[in-house]
Design a protein around this motif. Structure first.
Motif, PDB file in Angstrom:
ATOM      1  N   MET A   1     -89.115  -4.037  76.251  1.00 18.80           N
ATOM      2  CA  MET A   1     -89.285  -5.425  76.678  1.00 18.80           C
ATOM      3  C   MET A   1     -88.248  -6.283  75.969  1.00 18.80           C
ATOM      4  O   MET A   1     -88.286  -6.462  74.758  1.00 18.80           O
ATOM      5  N   LEU A   2     -87.293  -6.814  76.720  1.00 19.99           N
ATOM      6  CA  LEU A   2     -86.157  -7.512  76.141  1.00 19.99           C
ATOM      7  C   LEU A   2     -86.539  -8.739  75.336  1.00 19.99           C
ATOM      8  O   LEU A   2     -85.873  -9.085  74.377  1.00 19.99           O
ATOM      9  N   ASP A   3     -87.617  -9.413  75.734  1.00 12.05           N
ATOM     10  CA  ASP A   3     -87.958 -10.678  75.092  1.00 12.05           C
ATOM     11  C   ASP A   3     -88.591 -10.497  73.723  1.00 12.05           C
ATOM     12  O   ASP A   3     -88.734 -11.465  72.984  1.00 12.05           O
ATOM     13  N   VAL A   4     -89.029  -9.286  73.378  1.00 16.42           N
ATOM     14  CA  VAL A   4     -89.602  -9.021  72.065  1.00 16.42           C
ATOM     15  C   VAL A   4     -88.475  -8.648  71.111  1.00 16.42           C
ATOM     16  O   VAL A   4     -87.685  -7.758  71.383  1.00 16.42           O
ATOM     17  N   LEU A   5     -88.402  -9.369  69.999  1.00 13.62           N
ATOM     18  CA  LEU A   5     -87.355  -9.124  69.011  1.00 13.62           C
ATOM     19  C   LEU A   5     -87.988  -8.609  67.730  1.00 13.62           C
ATOM     20  O   LEU A   5     -89.141  -8.907  67.425  1.00 13.62           O
ATOM     21  N   ARG A   6     -87.217  -7.858  66.964  1.00  7.00           N
ATOM     22  CA  ARG A   6     -87.733  -7.239  65.743  1.00  7.00           C
ATOM     23  C   ARG A   6     -86.740  -7.453  64.620  1.00  7.00           C
ATOM     24  O   ARG A   6     -85.536  -7.298  64.815  1.00  7.00           O
ATOM     25  N   THR A   7     -87.226  -7.840  63.452  1.00 10.76           N
ATOM     26  CA  THR A   7     -86.390  -7.914  62.256  1.00 10.76           C
ATOM     27  C   THR A   7     -86.956  -6.943  61.235  1.00 10.76           C
ATOM     28  O   THR A   7     -87.911  -6.212  61.518  1.00 10.76           O
ATOM     29  N   GLY A   8     -86.421  -6.959  60.045  1.00  5.49           N
ATOM     30  CA  GLY A   8     -86.927  -6.069  59.012  1.00  5.49           C
ATOM     31  C   GLY A   8     -88.382  -6.295  58.677  1.00  5.49           C
ATOM     32  O   GLY A   8     -89.103  -5.358  58.358  1.00  5.49           O
ATOM     33  N   ARG A   9     -88.831  -7.552  58.756  1.00  4.73           N
ATOM     34  CA  ARG A   9     -90.206  -7.876  58.362  1.00  4.73           C
ATOM     35  C   ARG A   9     -91.055  -8.472  59.461  1.00  4.73           C
ATOM     36  O   ARG A   9     -92.276  -8.585  59.307  1.00  4.73           O
ATOM     37  N   LEU A  10     -90.448  -8.865  60.569  1.00  3.45           N
ATOM     38  CA  LEU A  10     -91.153  -9.656  61.560  1.00  3.45           C
ATOM     39  C   LEU A  10     -91.058  -9.064  62.962  1.00  3.45           C
ATOM     40  O   LEU A  10     -90.100  -8.365  63.289  1.00  3.45           O
ATOM     41  N   VAL A  11     -92.049  -9.381  63.767  1.00  2.00           N
ATOM     42  CA  VAL A  11     -91.997  -9.144  65.202  1.00  2.00           C
ATOM     43  C   VAL A  11     -92.055 -10.506  65.878  1.00  2.00           C
ATOM     44  O   VAL A  11     -92.895 -11.342  65.535  1.00  2.00           O
ATOM     45  N   LEU A  12     -91.154 -10.741  66.826  1.00  2.00           N
ATOM     46  CA  LEU A  12     -91.068 -12.013  67.522  1.00  2.00           C
ATOM     47  C   LEU A  12     -91.479 -11.794  68.971  1.00  2.00           C
ATOM     48  O   LEU A  12     -90.822 -11.044  69.701  1.00  2.00           O
ATOM     49  N   HIS A  13     -92.579 -12.441  69.385  1.00  2.00           N
ATOM     50  CA  HIS A  13     -93.056 -12.362  70.762  1.00  2.00           C
ATOM     51  C   HIS A  13     -92.955 -13.727  71.410  1.00  2.00           C
ATOM     52  O   HIS A  13     -93.234 -14.738  70.761  1.00  2.00           O
ATOM     53  N   PRO A  14     -92.593 -13.795  72.689  1.00  2.00           N
ATOM     54  CA  PRO A  14     -92.613 -15.086  73.376  1.00  2.00           C
ATOM     55  C   PRO A  14     -94.005 -15.715  73.268  1.00  2.00           C
ATOM     56  O   PRO A  14     -95.018 -15.031  73.413  1.00  2.00           O
ATOM     57  N   VAL A  15     -94.037 -17.012  72.966  1.00  2.00           N
ATOM     58  CA  VAL A  15     -95.336 -17.667  72.843  1.00  2.00           C
ATOM     59  C   VAL A  15     -96.050 -17.632  74.187  1.00  2.00           C
ATOM     60  O   VAL A  15     -95.434 -17.701  75.251  1.00  2.00           O
ATOM     61  N   ASP A  57     -88.943 -21.255  80.782  1.00  2.00           N
ATOM     62  CA  ASP A  57     -87.577 -21.014  80.326  1.00  2.00           C
ATOM     63  C   ASP A  57     -87.282 -19.524  80.177  1.00  2.00           C
ATOM     64  O   ASP A  57     -86.178 -19.073  80.495  1.00  2.00           O
ATOM     65  N   PHE A  58     -88.256 -18.753  79.697  1.00  2.00           N
ATOM     66  CA  PHE A  58     -88.041 -17.309  79.606  1.00  2.00           C
ATOM     67  C   PHE A  58     -87.819 -16.716  80.993  1.00  2.00           C
ATOM     68  O   PHE A  58     -86.977 -15.840  81.172  1.00  2.00           O
ATOM     69  N   ALA A  59     -88.571 -17.221  81.982  1.00  2.00           N
ATOM     70  CA  ALA A  59     -88.456 -16.683  83.340  1.00  2.00           C
ATOM     71  C   ALA A  59     -87.139 -17.065  84.000  1.00  2.00           C
ATOM     72  O   ALA A  59     -86.591 -16.293  84.795  1.00  2.00           O
ATOM     73  N   THR A  60     -86.611 -18.241  83.667  1.00  2.00           N
ATOM     74  CA  THR A  60     -85.417 -18.731  84.358  1.00  2.00           C
ATOM     75  C   THR A  60     -84.139 -18.627  83.529  1.00  2.00           C
ATOM     76  O   THR A  60     -83.054 -18.460  84.088  1.00  2.00           O
ATOM     77  N   GLU A  61     -84.242 -18.743  82.209  1.00  2.00           N
ATOM     78  CA  GLU A  61     -83.058 -18.782  81.358  1.00  2.00           C
ATOM     79  C   GLU A  61     -82.939 -17.574  80.428  1.00  2.00           C
ATOM     80  O   GLU A  61     -81.873 -17.321  79.883  1.00  2.00           O
ATOM     81  N   GLY A  62     -84.054 -16.882  80.191  1.00  2.00           N
ATOM     82  CA  GLY A  62     -84.028 -15.738  79.290  1.00  2.00           C
ATOM     83  C   GLY A  62     -84.311 -16.086  77.843  1.00  2.00           C
ATOM     84  O   GLY A  62     -84.173 -15.252  76.963  1.00  2.00           O
ATOM     85  N   TYR A  63     -84.682 -17.340  77.592  1.00  2.00           N
ATOM     86  CA  TYR A  63     -85.013 -17.748  76.228  1.00  2.00           C
ATOM     87  C   TYR A  63     -86.126 -18.785  76.255  1.00  2.00           C
ATOM     88  O   TYR A  63     -86.466 -19.338  77.294  1.00  2.00           O
ATOM     89  N   GLY A  64     -86.702 -19.002  75.073  1.00  2.00           N
ATOM     90  CA  GLY A  64     -87.779 -19.974  74.904  1.00  2.00           C
ATOM     91  C   GLY A  64     -88.181 -19.957  73.444  1.00  2.00           C
ATOM     92  O   GLY A  64     -87.341 -19.839  72.557  1.00  2.00           O
ATOM     93  N   LEU A  65     -89.487 -20.017  73.194  1.00  2.00           N
ATOM     94  CA  LEU A  65     -90.006 -19.993  71.828  1.00  2.00           C
ATOM     95  C   LEU A  65     -90.655 -18.646  71.545  1.00  2.00           C
ATOM     96  O   LEU A  65     -91.382 -18.114  72.386  1.00  2.00           O
ATOM     97  N   TRP A  66     -90.402 -18.131  70.353  1.00  2.00           N
ATOM     98  CA  TRP A  66     -91.020 -16.882  69.909  1.00  2.00           C
ATOM     99  C   TRP A  66     -91.999 -17.175  68.774  1.00  2.00           C
ATOM    100  O   TRP A  66     -91.684 -17.943  67.850  1.00  2.00           O
TER     101      TRP A  66
END
Length: 198
Positions: A1-15, A57-66
């Motif tokens: 799932m492209l919108d889910v991002l991962r860092t060393g300590r965090l998981v970022l999900h679209p709100v 915005d996620f649906a139309t632009e590919g970004y928003g708030l995580w």
């Protein structure tokens, strides 16, 4: 799932709507709202509108708030199940929010702004920079945005430090009709022509 991002300590999900209560609590906290909403207290309806705008915005632009949550200890980079990160950790508290949004007003054109906030208990641990780096990388490497702007209250030294840690530099130009009291930083995708100097 492209919108889910991962860092060393965090998981970022679209709100999403399931984050409403946590976002309302986070954004109405006095130490968070001071620089994020000019000390205005958002109501539940406004939080609903922000969530809906982000989903659009996620649906139309590919970004928003995580929404930021700590990754479970068994989902490191070498975890056997890569799908373990696709759903928010059940019951995991919200650590903060990071995102991209289209800047509004005259002179902004197609500029996109990066925003970030953390629960005060997590300040000073480098988490805002860690999450914002993942989003900035997504903006340039996946979305191919030419540049991202950060608008920071002049008194918000911590947010300015995050922008500088990300390699953003002071914005030398001016936006028509821009309000006073803000310091602006810019980051550009590699290969973008130099356009921000006044």
């Amino acid at each position: 799932m492209l919108d889910v991002l991962r860092t060393g300590r965090l998981v970022l999900h679209p709100v999403g709507t399931g984050d409403h209560r946590a976002l309302l609590r986070h954004w109405t906290g006095p130490r968070v709202r001071r620089h994020l909403f000019d000390d205005r207290i958002l109501c539940a309806e406004q939080v609903t509108e922000i969530i809906e705008a982000s989903l659009h915005d996620f649906a139309t632009e590919g970004y928003g708030l995580w929404a930021l949550r700590f990754a479970p200890p068994d989902t490191g980079p070498d975890a056997l199940d890569p799908f373990a990160l696709l759903d928010p950790v059940p019951g995991a508290p919200l650590a903060g929010v990071v995102g991209l949004r289209r800047m509004e007003g005259p002179g902004h054109g197609l500029d996109v702004e990066i925003v970030y906030s953390l629960e005060p208990e997590h300040w000073g641990r480098g988490l805002a920079a860690e999450a914002a780096r993942a989003v900035l990388d997504h903006a340039f490497e996946v979305l191919a945005l030419p540049r991202v702007i950060a608008e920071i209250d002049e008194g918000n030294a911590a947010s300015a430090e995050v922008a500088e840690h990300l390699g953003m530099r002071p914005y030398a130009g001016a936006f028509e009709g821009a309000s006073d009291g803000l310091t602006r930083y810019v980051a550009e995708r590699a290969g973008t022509p130099e356009t921000v100097e006044a």
